[in-house]
Design an enzyme around this catalytic site. Structure first.
Site, short mmCIF file in Angstrom:
data_model
loop_
_atom_site.label_atom_id
_atom_site.label_comp_id
_atom_site.label_asym_id
_atom_site.label_seq_id
_atom_site.Cartn_x
_atom_site.Cartn_y
_atom_site.Cartn_z
N LYS A 59 -58.36 9.82 18.82
CA LYS A 59 -59.78 9.59 18.52
C LYS A 59 -60.25 10.46 17.35
O LYS A 59 -61.03 10.02 16.51
CB LYS A 59 -60.62 9.88 19.77
CG LYS A 59 -60.40 8.91 20.92
CD LYS A 59 -61.18 9.36 22.15
CE LYS A 59 -60.93 8.46 23.35
NZ LYS A 59 -61.65 8.92 24.56
N SER A 76 -62.90 13.70 22.90
CA SER A 76 -62.46 14.05 24.25
C SER A 76 -61.94 12.81 24.98
O SER A 76 -62.29 11.68 24.65
CB SER A 76 -63.63 14.66 25.03
OG SER A 76 -63.21 15.16 26.27
N ASP A 77 -61.10 13.06 25.98
CA ASP A 77 -60.62 11.97 26.83
C ASP A 77 -60.39 12.50 28.24
O ASP A 77 -59.92 13.63 28.41
CB ASP A 77 -59.31 11.38 26.28
CG ASP A 77 -58.95 10.08 26.99
OD1 ASP A 77 -59.54 9.05 26.64
OD2 ASP A 77 -58.10 10.12 27.91
N THR A 78 -60.72 11.68 29.22
CA THR A 78 -60.57 12.06 30.63
C THR A 78 -59.81 10.98 31.39
O THR A 78 -60.06 9.79 31.20
CB THR A 78 -61.94 12.25 31.30
OG1 THR A 78 -62.66 13.29 30.62
CG2 THR A 78 -61.79 12.65 32.77
N SER A 113 -59.09 16.39 28.05
CA SER A 113 -58.65 17.05 26.83
C SER A 113 -59.75 16.96 25.79
O SER A 113 -60.49 15.98 25.73
CB SER A 113 -57.38 16.41 26.28
OG SER A 113 -56.28 16.62 27.14
#
Length: 201
Positions: A59, A76-78, A113
């Protein structure tokens, strides 16, 4: 204060998540929201935090090249990691129901992250929180899905909603991470970054 430390920088939050945007507002720093469409596909051999690290970087790198040297791009990524599988955002109602059914009565991990991209390079950090659910009936799952429609959330639930009140038996680690951002780590990184680059200059 962090706001003063970052006054020479332009913070770009590349996230459409209202929860992450709220956290940045509560950090009392100036920021701009900038979104780009990214196909969130990762190599199948990746596991756990490897997935979120990869996607957060993917991203961020969609914003290359950085035209303003004072910009810090934050992405961010979850995911929910359960039984060796990544649970992202559900495809539809049935997928969301299946996710919550699998989490019911079990412990899973929520992994987030965050990637910071700037003129000095790229840095990725992540946080893992263990969450244990009580047993949920089919009626309770349906009530939650019908009334809260958590289809934009990893694992098909938002801990800050009704389900967090009735279903969460235990949390080991950061609550904010489960909401969607390890805020303390983001704050610490930006503080340290601002101090280091101040001395560089």
């Amino acid at each position: 204060m962090l706001r003063d430390k970052l006054k020479k920088y332009k913070i770009i939050l590349a996230s459409g998540s209202p929860r992450r945007q709220r956290y940045f507002k509560e950090l009392n720093i100036d920021f701009e929201i900038r979104l780009k469409d990214v196909e969130e596909v990762y190599p199948p051999e990746l596991k756990g935090a490897e997935i979120t690290d990869y996607l957060a970087k993917l991203k961020a790198e969609a914003h290359i090249p950085i035209h303003n040297p004072e910009e810090i791009i934050i992405t961010s990524d979850t995911i929910v990691w359960h039984n060796g599988k990544a649970l992202g955002k559900p495809k539809d109602y049935d997928d969301a129901f299946a996710m919550l059914k699998s989490l019911s009565g079990n412990t899973h991990e929520v992994i987030t992250s965050v990637c910071f991209l700037h003129q000095h390079g790229e840095h990725v950090l992540h946080e893992t929180t263990k969450v244990t659910f009580n047993l949920l009936s089919d009626q309770e799952i349906k009530f939650y899905l019908d009334n809260y429609k958590p289809f934009d959330k990893a694992g098909a639930y938002g801990i800050q909603e009704w389900i967090g009140l009735v279903a969460i038996q235990k949390i080991e680690g950061s609550y904010n991470n489960v909401v969607g951002l390890p805020v303390d780590k983001v704050y610490q990184y930006l503080s340290t970054f601002a101090e280091i680059t101040h001395f560089r200059n």
